[in-house]
Design a protein around this motif. Sequence first.
Motif, PDB file in Angstrom:
ATOM      1  N   ILE A 168      -4.959  10.465   5.101  1.00 22.34           N
ATOM      2  CA  ILE A 168      -5.581   9.393   5.759  1.00 22.34           C
ATOM      3  C   ILE A 168      -6.927  10.081   6.634  1.00 22.34           C
ATOM      4  N   TYR A 180      -5.313   3.018   8.923  1.00 20.79           N
ATOM      5  CA  TYR A 180      -5.668   2.571   7.457  1.00 20.79           C
ATOM      6  C   TYR A 180      -5.554   1.470   7.099  1.00 20.79           C
ATOM      7  N   ALA A 181      -4.258   0.884   7.314  1.00 25.04           N
ATOM      8  CA  ALA A 181      -4.314  -0.547   6.884  1.00 25.04           C
ATOM      9  C   ALA A 181      -5.241  -1.428   7.401  1.00 25.04           C
ATOM     10  N   LYS A 214     -11.799  -5.253   3.412  1.00 25.94           N
ATOM     11  CA  LYS A 214     -12.831  -4.215   3.269  1.00 25.94           C
ATOM     12  C   LYS A 214     -14.169  -4.560   2.431  1.00 25.94           C
ATOM     13  N   ILE A 240       0.966  -1.086   0.174  1.00 23.78           N
ATOM     14  CA  ILE A 240      -0.124   0.103  -0.144  1.00 23.78           C
ATOM     15  C   ILE A 240       1.028   1.247   0.148  1.00 23.78           C
ATOM     16  N   ASN A 272      -8.662  -0.964   5.701  1.00 17.29           N
ATOM     17  CA  ASN A 272      -8.683  -1.423   4.371  1.00 17.29           C
ATOM     18  C   ASN A 272      -8.588  -2.881   4.160  1.00 17.29           C
ATOM     19  N   GLU A 273      -7.985  -3.531   5.245  1.00 16.70           N
ATOM     20  CA  GLU A 273      -7.822  -5.030   4.856  1.00 16.70           C
ATOM     21  C   GLU A 273      -9.194  -5.689   4.794  1.00 16.70           C
ATOM     22  N   ASN A 328     -18.168   0.607   2.597  1.00 13.52           N
ATOM     23  CA  ASN A 328     -17.483   2.012   3.285  1.00 13.52           C
ATOM     24  C   ASN A 328     -17.675   1.920   4.847  1.00 13.52           C
ATOM     25  N   GLU A 363     -15.282   8.639   4.331  1.00  9.58           N
ATOM     26  CA  GLU A 363     -15.882   7.147   4.407  1.00  9.58           C
ATOM     27  C   GLU A 363     -16.926   7.390   5.466  1.00  9.58           C
ATOM     28  N   TRP A 402     -17.702  -6.673   9.547  1.00  5.90           N
ATOM     29  CA  TRP A 402     -17.809  -6.352   8.098  1.00  5.90           C
ATOM     30  C   TRP A 402     -18.968  -7.092   7.399  1.00  5.90           C
ATOM     31  N   TRP A 459      -9.780  10.514   4.260  1.00  8.20           N
ATOM     32  CA  TRP A 459     -10.341   9.378   3.670  1.00  8.20           C
ATOM     33  C   TRP A 459     -11.116   8.995   4.871  1.00  8.20           C
TER      34      TRP A 459
END
Length: 196
Positions: free
Chosen positions: A65, A111-112, A118, A57, A115-116, A121, A72, A161, A68
């Motif tokens: 970040i 952030y990581a 995901k 990434i 986003n993993e 949103n 989101e 999720w 973002w």
Amino acid sequence: MQYLKSDSFTTPFAGILIGLGTMCGSSSNGAAEFMLRPQMLIKQQTAYIGLGVERRIASLSSQEIVKWLKDEGIPLAVIAEIAGVERKSVYAWLGGGAVKPHNQERLEKIYALLNENKLTNLRHLYRFWSRNIIGKRSLGILFEEKVLDEISIRHALTQLWPLAKKEAVRDSASTIPLQSNPFIRDSREVTTSYDV
């Protein structure tokens, strides 16, 4: 033949072997195959190196970040809590203010993690932000801890999720736009029951 083991194989040494094989080539197929082994190993190693570089990434600035997270659907007050700073610091970051290295590192981890794997949103995930997952701890509490427990956060996210994805599907199927009524949008978790 110890020098041809893949774990001790180095690229400069392979170049020497390939060069020797070209100069002192033999007419037998066995010798030619022997000389091509290092070249095949180099191709395999560089193929894996190329994949690893593409999957990384890109490093984002704290401003990117935070923007973002805000875009989101995470409120600025919550961003400040999970970053471990005051709200005025988050506003300063959005304006391009300086960030301490430990704050930048924390934002990159957040952030990581988000986003993993995901699925939708963060607005939909945020509806379950306060739901207790691990013991009496929610995702929000896990992100607010001084040292991030990445294993627990990943475990909580794997459970939340799918719920967030269901919410996203419900929102897209709904005829009433939820953005027009923030009370309905924010109280959705109370009226919806999902098994965790």
